[in-house]
Design a protein around this motif. Sequence first.
Motif, PDB file in Angstrom:
ATOM      1  N   MET A   1      55.632  32.974  47.654  1.00  6.33           N
ATOM      2  CA  MET A   1      56.276  31.708  47.346  1.00  6.33           C
ATOM      3  C   MET A   1      55.995  31.270  45.908  1.00  6.33           C
ATOM      4  O   MET A   1      56.867  30.734  45.212  1.00  6.33           O
ATOM      5  N   ILE A   2      54.742  31.504  45.475  1.00  2.00           N
ATOM      6  CA  ILE A   2      54.386  31.131  44.098  1.00  2.00           C
ATOM      7  C   ILE A   2      55.248  31.916  43.100  1.00  2.00           C
ATOM      8  O   ILE A   2      55.751  31.374  42.114  1.00  2.00           O
ATOM      9  N   VAL A   3      55.397  33.217  43.378  1.00  3.14           N
ATOM     10  CA  VAL A   3      56.207  34.062  42.486  1.00  3.14           C
ATOM     11  C   VAL A   3      57.647  33.575  42.453  1.00  3.14           C
ATOM     12  O   VAL A   3      58.279  33.488  41.393  1.00  3.14           O
ATOM     13  N   VAL A   4      58.178  33.231  43.645  1.00  5.16           N
ATOM     14  CA  VAL A   4      59.559  32.754  43.721  1.00  5.16           C
ATOM     15  C   VAL A   4      59.721  31.448  42.949  1.00  5.16           C
ATOM     16  O   VAL A   4      60.677  31.266  42.178  1.00  5.16           O
ATOM     17  N   VAL A   5      58.784  30.499  43.149  1.00  2.01           N
ATOM     18  CA  VAL A   5      58.849  29.213  42.451  1.00  2.01           C
ATOM     19  C   VAL A   5      58.772  29.414  40.936  1.00  2.01           C
ATOM     20  O   VAL A   5      59.530  28.805  40.158  1.00  2.01           O
ATOM     21  N   CYS A   6      57.859  30.269  40.506  1.00  7.87           N
ATOM     22  CA  CYS A   6      57.735  30.524  39.055  1.00  7.87           C
ATOM     23  C   CYS A   6      59.017  31.131  38.497  1.00  7.87           C
ATOM     24  O   CYS A   6      59.460  30.796  37.394  1.00  7.87           O
ATOM     25  N   ALA A   7      59.609  32.054  39.276  1.00  7.54           N
ATOM     26  CA  ALA A   7      60.848  32.677  38.813  1.00  7.54           C
ATOM     27  C   ALA A   7      61.974  31.653  38.703  1.00  7.54           C
ATOM     28  O   ALA A   7      62.758  31.669  37.748  1.00  7.54           O
ATOM     29  N   VAL A   8      62.043  30.759  39.698  1.00  4.33           N
ATOM     30  CA  VAL A   8      63.076  29.714  39.668  1.00  4.33           C
ATOM     31  C   VAL A   8      62.871  28.788  38.467  1.00  4.33           C
ATOM     32  O   VAL A   8      63.807  28.457  37.744  1.00  4.33           O
ATOM     33  N   LEU A   9      61.621  28.367  38.248  1.00  4.62           N
ATOM     34  CA  LEU A   9      61.325  27.491  37.113  1.00  4.62           C
ATOM     35  C   LEU A   9      61.644  28.180  35.778  1.00  4.62           C
ATOM     36  O   LEU A   9      62.180  27.558  34.849  1.00  4.62           O
ATOM     37  N   ALA A  10      61.311  29.477  35.690  1.00  2.00           N
ATOM     38  CA  ALA A  10      61.609  30.210  34.466  1.00  2.00           C
ATOM     39  C   ALA A  10      63.112  30.301  34.239  1.00  2.00           C
ATOM     40  O   ALA A  10      63.603  30.143  33.102  1.00  2.00           O
ATOM     41  N   GLY A  11      63.864  30.534  35.330  1.00  2.11           N
ATOM     42  CA  GLY A  11      65.318  30.601  35.209  1.00  2.11           C
ATOM     43  C   GLY A  11      65.910  29.281  34.772  1.00  2.11           C
ATOM     44  O   GLY A  11      66.801  29.229  33.919  1.00  2.11           O
ATOM     45  N   ILE A  12      65.397  28.176  35.375  1.00  2.00           N
ATOM     46  CA  ILE A  12      65.884  26.844  34.986  1.00  2.00           C
ATOM     47  C   ILE A  12      65.561  26.563  33.522  1.00  2.00           C
ATOM     48  O   ILE A  12      66.385  26.048  32.763  1.00  2.00           O
ATOM     49  N   GLY A  13      64.326  26.915  33.123  1.00  2.00           N
ATOM     50  CA  GLY A  13      63.927  26.693  31.731  1.00  2.00           C
ATOM     51  C   GLY A  13      64.782  27.484  30.760  1.00  2.00           C
ATOM     52  O   GLY A  13      65.181  26.975  29.711  1.00  2.00           O
ATOM     53  N   TYR A  14      65.088  28.747  31.129  1.00  4.39           N
ATOM     54  CA  TYR A  14      65.929  29.570  30.255  1.00  4.39           C
ATOM     55  C   TYR A  14      67.330  28.979  30.141  1.00  4.39           C
ATOM     56  O   TYR A  14      67.903  28.916  29.055  1.00  4.39           O
TER      57      TYR A  14
END
Length: 307
Positions: A1-14
């Motif tokens: 879940m942590i990996v998924v959340v980080c990936a989502v946040l990174a995508g939003i930031g990009y």
Amino acid sequence: MIVVVCAVLAGIGYKLGSELVEAAAADQTTRISREAQLAMQRIVEPAEVATTLLSLQQMTLARSLGQRLKSLQFLRQALDSSSALSSLYVGYANGDFFLVGRIGHGAPSEAAKVPPGATYVVQSIERAGDQAHGHFIYLDAALQTLREDDRPDYAAAYDPRQRIWFTEAMASSAQIKTPPYLFFSSPQVGITLAMQVGSGPAVAGAEILLHSLGQTLAKQKATPGNELVIVDSQGYALAYEDVSRLVRPAFEVNGRPSLARLDELGVPALVPLLAAVTEMQKGGHQQGPRTLRLSIDGTAGRASISP
């Protein structure tokens, strides 16, 4: 879940970062467009006044080179009113022509013929029946004659009555402005202002160089990687920081130099913009800035086109 959340946040930031970059590029292009328009107004307005005043001068009715030379003082003062003014001239309905221009604004082939100390040049064509006499007079800053040359080649190659500024002005009751083009006498980009003389069969004109717009663009570069260029509706470059790239050599069918298009400036980032510019033109100038994603040699880039 942590990996998924980080990936989502990174995508939003990009995504947000990309949108900010595109918005900043569009805002910068819009600002540069406004400043270029103001720079153009500062260039054109003195020439408009000079052209109007020239159309009221007695030289527009003069029938000989000697009579026209009496207006040299006025022409010099008018030229000195704007550094962008390249020349002032009168074309006559009988094919005569009288021009006063700055030294250094002509073709490179003419530069070798200029005597030391010359500041201005008078270019004259006088016609008598089928005979045409061309004459160049080189003047110093005080309008003292340094040398006079007979130029039959000039008289044979140039007829003001066949130039677009003459025909359009003769057909109009108001001052006309040509679109930017490559001057006949020099491989430089400019526009011509012209006005029919109300009291006689002649047209008064002024040539304006647009090289200063390239200097304006160079000052607007936010980073060394920025490329800024002003083009016409067909994608031909009118202003760029490296003015030497604006003109293609004389290898065309008519043997004349020509303006370079976006894809001929030698700048890879500008090549894919040609199609976008012509497509925008079809939609009209009411469109706002358009932002494009580019890939130049594997490097991501952004471009913004503003009417």
